[in-house]
Design a protein around this motif. Structure first.
Motif, PDB file in Angstrom:
ATOM      1  N   PRO A   1      -0.407  37.548   1.361  1.00  0.00           N
ATOM      2  CA  PRO A   1       0.075  37.104   0.053  1.00  0.00           C
ATOM      3  C   PRO A   1      -0.387  37.980  -1.110  1.00  0.00           C
ATOM      4  O   PRO A   1       0.070  37.797  -2.236  1.00  0.00           O
ATOM      5  CB  PRO A   1      -0.482  35.687  -0.075  1.00  0.00           C
ATOM      6  CG  PRO A   1      -1.633  35.640   0.851  1.00  0.00           C
ATOM      7  CD  PRO A   1      -1.332  36.604   1.966  1.00  0.00           C
TER       8      PRO A   1
ATOM      9  N   TYR B   1       5.476  40.106  -0.357  1.00  0.00           N
ATOM     10  CA  TYR B   1       5.226  38.680  -0.142  1.00  0.00           C
ATOM     11  C   TYR B   1       5.414  37.910  -1.452  1.00  0.00           C
ATOM     12  O   TYR B   1       6.120  36.901  -1.506  1.00  0.00           O
ATOM     13  CB  TYR B   1       3.812  38.492   0.400  1.00  0.00           C
ATOM     14  CG  TYR B   1       3.488  37.073   0.842  1.00  0.00           C
ATOM     15  CD1 TYR B   1       3.467  36.758   2.193  1.00  0.00           C
ATOM     16  CD2 TYR B   1       3.197  36.083  -0.079  1.00  0.00           C
ATOM     17  CE1 TYR B   1       3.157  35.467   2.610  1.00  0.00           C
ATOM     18  CE2 TYR B   1       2.888  34.799   0.329  1.00  0.00           C
ATOM     19  CZ  TYR B   1       2.868  34.491   1.674  1.00  0.00           C
ATOM     20  OH  TYR B   1       2.569  33.220   2.087  1.00  0.00           O
TER      21      TYR B   1
ATOM     22  N   VAL C   1       8.393  35.009  -2.412  1.00  0.00           N
ATOM     23  CA  VAL C   1       7.991  33.654  -2.806  1.00  0.00           C
ATOM     24  C   VAL C   1       8.502  33.345  -4.215  1.00  0.00           C
ATOM     25  O   VAL C   1       9.043  32.272  -4.471  1.00  0.00           O
ATOM     26  CB  VAL C   1       6.460  33.480  -2.703  1.00  0.00           C
ATOM     27  CG1 VAL C   1       6.006  32.194  -3.369  1.00  0.00           C
ATOM     28  CG2 VAL C   1       6.024  33.505  -1.233  1.00  0.00           C
TER      29      VAL C   1
ATOM     30  N   PHE D   1      10.309  34.613   6.855  1.00  0.00           N
ATOM     31  CA  PHE D   1      10.620  33.856   5.654  1.00  0.00           C
ATOM     32  C   PHE D   1      12.066  33.393   5.751  1.00  0.00           C
ATOM     33  O   PHE D   1      12.891  34.065   6.364  1.00  0.00           O
ATOM     34  CB  PHE D   1      10.497  34.747   4.407  1.00  0.00           C
ATOM     35  CG  PHE D   1       9.112  34.924   3.872  1.00  0.00           C
ATOM     36  CD1 PHE D   1       8.815  34.606   2.565  1.00  0.00           C
ATOM     37  CD2 PHE D   1       8.092  35.443   4.670  1.00  0.00           C
ATOM     38  CE1 PHE D   1       7.543  34.778   2.056  1.00  0.00           C
ATOM     39  CE2 PHE D   1       6.828  35.618   4.170  1.00  0.00           C
ATOM     40  CZ  PHE D   1       6.540  35.290   2.850  1.00  0.00           C
TER      41      PHE D   1
END
Length: 143
Positions: free
Chosen positions: A111, A116, A120, A137
């Motif tokens: 993250p 990443y 998100v 994902f």
């Protein structure tokens, strides 16, 4: 993106700082060569090039058959300008227009890395499923 853009796509992909790969690594680890990319584009893959003042600075591709976002890359000196986001939306829109109810991709499970955080921030959901060291994902339609 056309066959004429393949050389630029490989130049962009090998310029990235995170998840950096050489041409040899792209071929050895993923079977990606200019010929294999051309073949994919003549099949179910489609791509988009992001340009600044006529120079190719980013690209993204997806597989219309599987609903996979296969790659997104932006030259480091052009990161943070929204080019990656625009390319991401182009691929997402195209994949959803192909009838997919959920899109998917594989990326780093870290993250702290840009990829990443980008996914998100754009509504993609980390599944926790690890495939060959990458995390899957998903992006449901309407997300």
């Amino acid at each position: 993106m056309t066959a004429a853009d393949i050389r630029d796509a490989f130049s962009i992909r090998t310029s990235t700082l995170e998840n950096a790969l050489t041409l040899a690594e792209l071929e050895e680890e993923y079977g990606l060569t200019p010929d294999s990319l051309d073949e994919a584009m003549n099949g179910s893959a489609r791509g988009w090039i992001g340009e600044v003042e006529g120079k190719a600075v980013g690209f993204a591709m997806g597989d219309g058959d599987t609903g996979e976002l296969t790659v997104i890359a932006v030259r480091p000196e052009f990161e943070g300008l929204g080019i990656g986001t625009q390319l991401l939306h182009k691929v997402e829109s195209w994949l959803f227009s192909r009838g997919h109810r959920e899109l998917w991709l594989l990326t780093t499970p870290d993250p702290n890395l840009r990829a990443y955080r980008l996914y998100v921030a754009k509504g993609w959901l980390a599944t926790g499923e690890i495939i060959d060291e990458d995390e899957k994902f998903v992006l449901p339609s309407g997300a």
